[in-house]
Design a protein around this motif. Structure first.
Motif, short mmCIF file in Angstrom:
data_model
loop_
_atom_site.label_atom_id
_atom_site.label_comp_id
_atom_site.label_asym_id
_atom_site.label_seq_id
_atom_site.Cartn_x
_atom_site.Cartn_y
_atom_site.Cartn_z
N ASN A 161 33.05 33.13 24.46
CA ASN A 161 32.95 31.92 23.65
C ASN A 161 32.07 30.91 24.36
OD1 ASN A 161 33.54 29.32 22.42
ND2 ASN A 161 35.25 30.34 21.39
N ILE A 162 30.97 30.53 23.69
CA ILE A 162 30.05 29.53 24.24
C ILE A 162 29.88 28.42 23.21
CG2 ILE A 162 27.73 29.07 25.10
CD1 ILE A 162 27.51 31.93 25.96
N MET A 163 30.47 27.26 23.50
CA MET A 163 30.37 26.10 22.63
C MET A 163 30.77 26.41 21.19
SD MET A 163 26.77 24.49 24.06
CE MET A 163 26.89 23.05 22.97
N GLY A 164 31.83 27.20 21.05
CA GLY A 164 32.34 27.53 19.73
C GLY A 164 31.72 28.76 19.10
N PHE A 165 30.67 29.33 19.73
CA PHE A 165 30.02 30.53 19.21
C PHE A 165 30.54 31.75 19.97
CE2 PHE A 165 27.02 27.21 18.05
CZ PHE A 165 26.62 27.59 16.77
N HIS A 166 30.93 32.78 19.22
CA HIS A 166 31.34 34.04 19.84
C HIS A 166 30.10 34.91 20.01
CE1 HIS A 166 35.72 33.49 19.78
NE2 HIS A 166 35.52 32.82 18.64
N VAL A 167 29.69 35.08 21.26
CA VAL A 167 28.46 35.82 21.57
C VAL A 167 28.78 36.93 22.55
CG1 VAL A 167 26.11 35.64 22.48
CG2 VAL A 167 27.12 33.72 21.25
N ASP A 168 28.20 38.10 22.32
CA ASP A 168 28.37 39.22 23.24
C ASP A 168 27.62 38.93 24.54
OD1 ASP A 168 27.87 42.00 24.45
OD2 ASP A 168 29.23 42.43 22.80
N ILE A 169 28.22 39.29 25.66
CA ILE A 169 27.59 39.02 26.95
C ILE A 169 26.27 39.77 27.09
CG2 ILE A 169 28.79 40.91 28.15
CD1 ILE A 169 28.98 38.99 30.58
N PHE A 170 26.15 40.91 26.40
CA PHE A 170 24.91 41.68 26.47
C PHE A 170 23.80 41.03 25.64
CE2 PHE A 170 28.06 44.89 27.70
CZ PHE A 170 27.49 45.30 28.89
N THR A 171 24.18 40.20 24.68
CA THR A 171 23.19 39.41 23.96
C THR A 171 22.49 38.45 24.91
OG1 THR A 171 24.22 39.53 21.77
CG2 THR A 171 22.91 37.57 22.23
N ILE A 172 23.27 37.83 25.78
CA ILE A 172 22.70 36.93 26.78
C ILE A 172 21.77 37.69 27.72
CG2 ILE A 172 23.23 35.36 28.69
CD1 ILE A 172 25.90 34.79 27.30
N ALA A 173 22.19 38.90 28.11
CA ALA A 173 21.36 39.73 28.99
C ALA A 173 20.04 40.08 28.31
CB ALA A 173 22.12 41.00 29.37
N LEU A 174 20.08 40.39 27.02
CA LEU A 174 18.86 40.72 26.27
C LEU A 174 17.89 39.54 26.24
CD1 LEU A 174 20.34 42.70 23.23
CD2 LEU A 174 18.90 43.64 25.04
N ILE A 175 18.43 38.34 26.03
CA ILE A 175 17.60 37.15 25.97
C ILE A 175 16.92 36.89 27.32
CG2 ILE A 175 17.62 34.64 25.67
CD1 ILE A 175 19.89 35.03 23.64
N VAL A 176 17.66 37.06 28.40
CA VAL A 176 17.12 36.84 29.74
C VAL A 176 16.00 37.85 30.04
CG1 VAL A 176 17.62 36.94 32.21
CG2 VAL A 176 19.22 35.81 30.66
N ILE A 177 16.24 39.11 29.71
CA ILE A 177 15.24 40.16 29.95
C ILE A 177 13.97 39.88 29.15
CG2 ILE A 177 14.71 42.62 29.69
CD1 ILE A 177 17.70 43.17 30.14
N TYR A 178 14.14 39.48 27.88
CA TYR A 178 12.98 39.19 27.05
C TYR A 178 12.18 38.03 27.61
CZ TYR A 178 10.10 38.07 23.01
OH TYR A 178 9.03 37.82 22.19
N ALA A 179 12.88 36.98 28.07
CA ALA A 179 12.20 35.81 28.63
C ALA A 179 11.36 36.20 29.85
CB ALA A 179 13.22 34.74 29.00
N ILE A 180 11.89 37.07 30.68
CA ILE A 180 11.15 37.52 31.87
C ILE A 180 9.92 38.31 31.47
CG2 ILE A 180 11.25 38.98 33.93
CD1 ILE A 180 14.25 38.33 34.10
N SER A 181 10.06 39.18 30.46
CA SER A 181 8.93 39.99 30.02
C SER A 181 7.82 39.12 29.42
CB SER A 181 9.38 41.05 29.00
OG SER A 181 9.76 40.45 27.77
N VAL A 182 8.20 38.09 28.68
CA VAL A 182 7.21 37.16 28.10
C VAL A 182 6.47 36.43 29.20
CG1 VAL A 182 6.93 35.03 26.78
CG2 VAL A 182 8.41 36.85 25.90
N LYS A 183 7.19 35.99 30.23
CA LYS A 183 6.57 35.29 31.35
C LYS A 183 5.53 36.18 32.04
CE LYS A 183 6.20 31.98 34.49
NZ LYS A 183 5.29 32.62 35.45
N MET A 184 5.87 37.46 32.21
CA MET A 184 4.94 38.38 32.87
C MET A 184 3.69 38.62 32.03
SD MET A 184 7.36 41.23 34.70
CE MET A 184 5.91 42.01 35.41
#
Length: 318
Positions: free
Chosen positions: A128-151
């Protein structure tokens, strides 16, 4: 009648996406952004708009999260099969092409994202993040994508020295881009509903139907844009478009997971696991195809292997 509607909508999706890709290419030549970023992020995001909006429609209108899973996984492996076919028929030119290093890195990031998606499908890991139920792997996907975009943004290793005059101004290009983006969104939403009807008529599961009908139809923009770029000998943008689209598609799962108010976007599904597993193997083959592209025979065999994995994924899932 449903078949005619499907093919007409698919054709419209291709046309709108190709126009959008051309305007992105014009912006590329009028800015100082790296070619890897243009092909792997901007163009990839544009040609992935059909996957994004058809998936959102599947979740919020049809309330079928499994259709999203099939759409993303099916689109990814179909995208790679496009690259496989190009490698088969243009392997001699492919081996001489100048390709950004970040395209190979993006494939590895894509494999990590496949792993996160498979884990999410098998584990109940909502937080639970600020009232939103989000899968922890969703957060991992976002982080990985951000790194790939930076590269990709920092990589100019595959940039071309060519520069051409563009008659349109940046404002004119942006305006036309917005118009065709709106048309593409409309066609994509209707395409989702037609694909769902077609899946029910043929009595296919929603995941398989998503992978076959939605996955193929919404990947037609990548096919059209990539073939056109290869004909112009712009292999770097073509590869970046396909690989970048595969990585961006995982963000669709993230958007759906964050916004969906149901029991969760991820649920165990045999067909989705099959498409993901075959996608990992196809990504590895593509990676080594790029790494050892100096060998024409190796490129050809890699292309054949990628296409075989797509066929295998369809056979095993039916």
């Amino acid at each position: 009648m449903i078949y005619i509607q499907y093919f007409l909508l698919a054709a419209a999706t291709v046309f709108f996406s190709v126009k959008l890709a051309s305007y992105v290419d014009m912006l590329d030549r009028k800015t100082d952004l790296s070619g890897a970023f243009i092909g792997g992020v901007m163009l990839a995001a544009v040609t992935s708009l059909p996957e994004l909006f058809t998936s959102m429609t599947a979740v919020f209108v049809l309330d079928k999260p499994s259709l999203v899973q099939g759409n993303v996984m099916g689109s990814n492996i179909f995208n790679l099969s496009i690259l496989g076919v190009l490698m088969i028929f243009a392997h001699k030119k492919f081996m001489k092409a100048k390709v950004a290093k970040s395209n190979s890195s993006s494939l590895l990031f894509g494999i990590l994202m496949y792993g996160c998606a498979i884990a999410a499908l098998n584990l109940n890991s909502d937080i639970n993040i600020m009232g939103f139920h989000v899968d922890i792997f969703t957060i991992a996907l976002i982080v990985i994508y951000a790194i790939s975009v930076k590269m990709m943004n920092d990589d100019d290793s595959g940039d071309s020295d060519e520069n051409a005059d563009i008659a349109l101004s940046v404002q004119q290009i942006v305006l036309r881009f917005v118009v065709f983006a709106i048309l593409l969104v409309g066609a994509s939403i209707i395409l989702t509903q037609v694909s769902d009807q077609l899946t029910e008529e043929l009595q296919l599961g929603s995941t398989v139907g998503g992978a076959i009908f939605l996955g193929v139809a919404t990947s037609l923009p990548e096919l059209s844009a990539s073939v056109s770029l290869v004909r112009m000998n712009n292999f770097n943008a073509s590869i970046g478009n396909i690989v970048g689209s595969c990585v961006f598609n995982f963000m669709i799962l993230c958007f759906a997971d964050i916004l969906y108010t149901g029991s969760g976007i991820y649920m165990y599904d045999r067909e989705a696991i099959i498409f993901a597993g075959c996608g990992i193997v196809a990504s590895l083959i593509t990676y080594f195809g790029l790494k050892y592209k100096k060998s024409s025979l190796f490129v050809y065999l890699a292309g054949v292997g990628i296409v075989i994995m797509y066929v295998v994924s369809i056979i095993l899932s039916i």
